[in-house]
Design a protein around this motif. Sequence first.
Motif, PDB file in Angstrom:
ATOM      1  N   ILE A   1      -0.593 -58.612  -1.151  1.00 40.74           N
ATOM      2  CA  ILE A   1       0.481 -58.977  -0.238  1.00 40.74           C
ATOM      3  C   ILE A   1       0.986 -60.399  -0.531  1.00 40.74           C
ATOM      4  N   ASP A   2       2.253 -60.618  -0.189  1.00 39.69           N
ATOM      5  CA  ASP A   2       2.888 -61.915  -0.427  1.00 39.69           C
ATOM      6  C   ASP A   2       2.906 -62.804   0.809  1.00 39.69           C
ATOM      7  N   VAL A   3       2.416 -62.309   1.936  1.00 39.79           N
ATOM      8  CA  VAL A   3       2.305 -63.134   3.140  1.00 39.79           C
ATOM      9  C   VAL A   3       1.085 -64.048   2.998  1.00 39.79           C
ATOM     10  N   PRO A   4       1.227 -65.348   3.233  1.00 40.90           N
ATOM     11  CA  PRO A   4       0.060 -66.230   3.177  1.00 40.90           C
ATOM     12  C   PRO A   4      -1.027 -65.807   4.164  1.00 40.90           C
ATOM     13  N   VAL A   5      -2.285 -65.860   3.712  1.00 40.92           N
ATOM     14  CA  VAL A   5      -3.425 -65.446   4.526  1.00 40.92           C
ATOM     15  C   VAL A   5      -4.332 -66.657   4.759  1.00 40.92           C
ATOM     16  N   ILE A   6      -4.719 -66.829   6.015  1.00 41.93           N
ATOM     17  CA  ILE A   6      -5.562 -67.947   6.443  1.00 41.93           C
ATOM     18  C   ILE A   6      -6.854 -67.377   7.013  1.00 41.93           C
ATOM     19  N   ALA A   7      -7.993 -67.927   6.636  1.00 43.14           N
ATOM     20  CA  ALA A   7      -9.279 -67.506   7.202  1.00 43.14           C
ATOM     21  C   ALA A   7      -9.848 -68.628   8.065  1.00 43.14           C
ATOM     22  N   ALA A   8     -10.330 -68.258   9.252  1.00 42.99           N
ATOM     23  CA  ALA A   8     -11.005 -69.193  10.153  1.00 42.99           C
ATOM     24  C   ALA A   8     -12.448 -68.738  10.280  1.00 42.99           C
TER      25      ALA A   8
ATOM     26  N   VAL B   1      -8.520 -71.624   3.833  1.00 42.22           N
ATOM     27  CA  VAL B   1      -9.810 -71.280   4.440  1.00 42.22           C
ATOM     28  C   VAL B   1     -10.355 -72.502   5.171  1.00 42.22           C
ATOM     29  N   TYR B   2     -10.634 -72.313   6.453  1.00 45.05           N
ATOM     30  CA  TYR B   2     -11.215 -73.379   7.269  1.00 45.05           C
ATOM     31  C   TYR B   2     -12.565 -72.906   7.810  1.00 45.05           C
ATOM     32  N   ALA B   3     -13.548 -73.789   7.788  1.00 45.45           N
ATOM     33  CA  ALA B   3     -14.869 -73.481   8.339  1.00 45.45           C
ATOM     34  C   ALA B   3     -15.456 -74.756   8.912  1.00 45.45           C
ATOM     35  N   ASP B   4     -16.310 -74.609   9.923  1.00 48.40           N
ATOM     36  CA  ASP B   4     -16.998 -75.781  10.465  1.00 48.40           C
ATOM     37  C   ASP B   4     -18.481 -75.707  10.113  1.00 48.40           C
ATOM     38  N   ASP B   5     -19.248 -76.665  10.606  1.00 49.88           N
ATOM     39  CA  ASP B   5     -20.658 -76.765  10.214  1.00 49.88           C
ATOM     40  C   ASP B   5     -21.524 -75.634  10.765  1.00 49.88           C
ATOM     41  N   SER B   6     -20.981 -74.811  11.667  1.00 48.81           N
ATOM     42  CA  SER B   6     -21.736 -73.652  12.130  1.00 48.81           C
ATOM     43  C   SER B   6     -21.780 -72.556  11.078  1.00 48.81           C
ATOM     44  N   ALA B   7     -20.871 -72.618  10.124  1.00 46.01           N
ATOM     45  CA  ALA B   7     -20.731 -71.539   9.137  1.00 46.01           C
ATOM     46  C   ALA B   7     -21.755 -71.682   8.020  1.00 46.01           C
TER      47      ALA B   7
ATOM     48  N   GLN C   1     -13.338 -76.104  15.794  1.00 43.94           N
ATOM     49  CA  GLN C   1     -11.895 -76.292  15.586  1.00 43.94           C
ATOM     50  C   GLN C   1     -11.322 -75.443  14.449  1.00 43.94           C
ATOM     51  N   THR C   2     -12.084 -74.488  13.933  1.00 39.78           N
ATOM     52  CA  THR C   2     -11.566 -73.715  12.796  1.00 39.78           C
ATOM     53  C   THR C   2     -10.320 -72.928  13.175  1.00 39.78           C
ATOM     54  N   MET C   3     -10.330 -72.300  14.342  1.00 40.84           N
ATOM     55  CA  MET C   3      -9.165 -71.521  14.747  1.00 40.84           C
ATOM     56  C   MET C   3      -7.990 -72.429  15.050  1.00 40.84           C
ATOM     57  N   ALA C   4      -8.251 -73.591  15.623  1.00 44.76           N
ATOM     58  CA  ALA C   4      -7.179 -74.548  15.877  1.00 44.76           C
ATOM     59  C   ALA C   4      -6.539 -75.002  14.567  1.00 44.76           C
ATOM     60  N   ASP C   5      -7.351 -75.237  13.552  1.00 41.30           N
ATOM     61  CA  ASP C   5      -6.817 -75.637  12.249  1.00 41.30           C
ATOM     62  C   ASP C   5      -6.027 -74.500  11.617  1.00 41.30           C
ATOM     63  N   ALA C   6      -6.538 -73.276  11.750  1.00 38.09           N
ATOM     64  CA  ALA C   6      -5.830 -72.120  11.205  1.00 38.09           C
ATOM     65  C   ALA C   6      -4.479 -71.935  11.900  1.00 38.09           C
ATOM     66  N   ARG C   7      -4.472 -72.063  13.216  1.00 39.44           N
ATOM     67  CA  ARG C   7      -3.215 -71.920  13.962  1.00 39.44           C
ATOM     68  C   ARG C   7      -2.234 -73.043  13.618  1.00 39.44           C
ATOM     69  N   ALA C   8      -2.740 -74.240  13.399  1.00 40.70           N
ATOM     70  CA  ALA C   8      -1.860 -75.353  13.035  1.00 40.70           C
ATOM     71  C   ALA C   8      -1.184 -75.083  11.689  1.00 40.70           C
ATOM     72  N   THR C   9      -1.938 -74.551  10.751  1.00 44.50           N
ATOM     73  CA  THR C   9      -1.353 -74.206   9.460  1.00 44.50           C
ATOM     74  C   THR C   9      -0.351 -73.070   9.609  1.00 44.50           C
ATOM     75  N   ALA C  10      -0.691 -72.063  10.420  1.00 46.34           N
ATOM     76  CA  ALA C  10       0.234 -70.955  10.659  1.00 46.34           C
ATOM     77  C   ALA C  10       1.530 -71.455  11.285  1.00 46.34           C
ATOM     78  N   ALA C  11       1.425 -72.432  12.190  1.00 45.81           N
ATOM     79  CA  ALA C  11       2.625 -72.984  12.829  1.00 45.81           C
ATOM     80  C   ALA C  11       3.508 -73.696  11.809  1.00 45.81           C
ATOM     81  N   LYS C  12       2.898 -74.404  10.881  1.00 42.91           N
ATOM     82  CA  LYS C  12       3.673 -75.054   9.823  1.00 42.91           C
ATOM     83  C   LYS C  12       4.360 -74.011   8.932  1.00 42.91           C
ATOM     84  N   LEU C  13       3.638 -72.949   8.608  1.00 45.28           N
ATOM     85  CA  LEU C  13       4.224 -71.888   7.780  1.00 45.28           C
ATOM     86  C   LEU C  13       5.368 -71.192   8.504  1.00 45.28           C
TER      87      LEU C  13
END
Length: 246
Positions: free
Chosen positions: A87-94, A113-119, A178-190
């Motif tokens: 697919i040509d849609v950008p994909v983000i992983a949280a 791809v965003y991950a925190d220290d719990s991962a 904050q992984t989902m927050a970072d993913a959503r921030a990137t999605a908002a920019k896209l």
Amino acid sequence: MIRSEYHNHGLVLTIDRAEQRNALSVEMYGQLQAGLQQAHDNPDCHSVIIRGSGGVFTAGNDLKDFQQPRQGGDSAGLSFLRTLISIDVPVIAAVEGYAIGIGATLLQHCDFVYADDSAFFSLPFVSMGLCPEGGSSQILERIAGRRKASEWLLLGERFTAREAAEAGLLTALSEPGQTMADARATAAKLAEKPVQALRLTKRMLREPGRAELMAVLDSERELFRERLNSEEAQQVFRNFFERSKK
């Protein structure tokens, strides 16, 4: 199950099977694949986020499915990966918590791809009597280098989000929770970008290597099927479920 939410020109796919650490079943692979395809077919979709529920990304393939004889052709998991790659849609992983097996290899095909220290991450194929899948026999070395690829695939031991970030598997290491927050921030920019230019640019980045990658998936599929049907691998699975009963 896979929960789907579309908002602000972006699709969020949530792996929601927390009681099984979000292990992926055949049905769930189909739902993920369908969600990705719908995003690709939607001309207004600027991004897809893949996340897990309950503080876990995914513990990988449901091992019960691995106890069934594997026939020729693509498995449900491989079909999902082919769509993810195509697919040509950008994909983000949280990523939070477990990212094991295909839960780690699918990250190779995400754009962010965003991950925190719990991962923590693991590619335990050899330990399970199996072999690499998801293109990791080719791509992982290109991302992380030969030494890390050998360490992660041959030993199959857990590695941390910080190690993953240092090796280039992550876009960034997020602050705790904050992984989902970072993913959503990137999605908002896209979402603010012209969508046709966005998709064309991803295609230009990915298309030169897609045919080669598909051929790698074909080769891995046959070797993985042989290993999965082997007595060595099946004994590993029997031992695992025997220990689980105790």
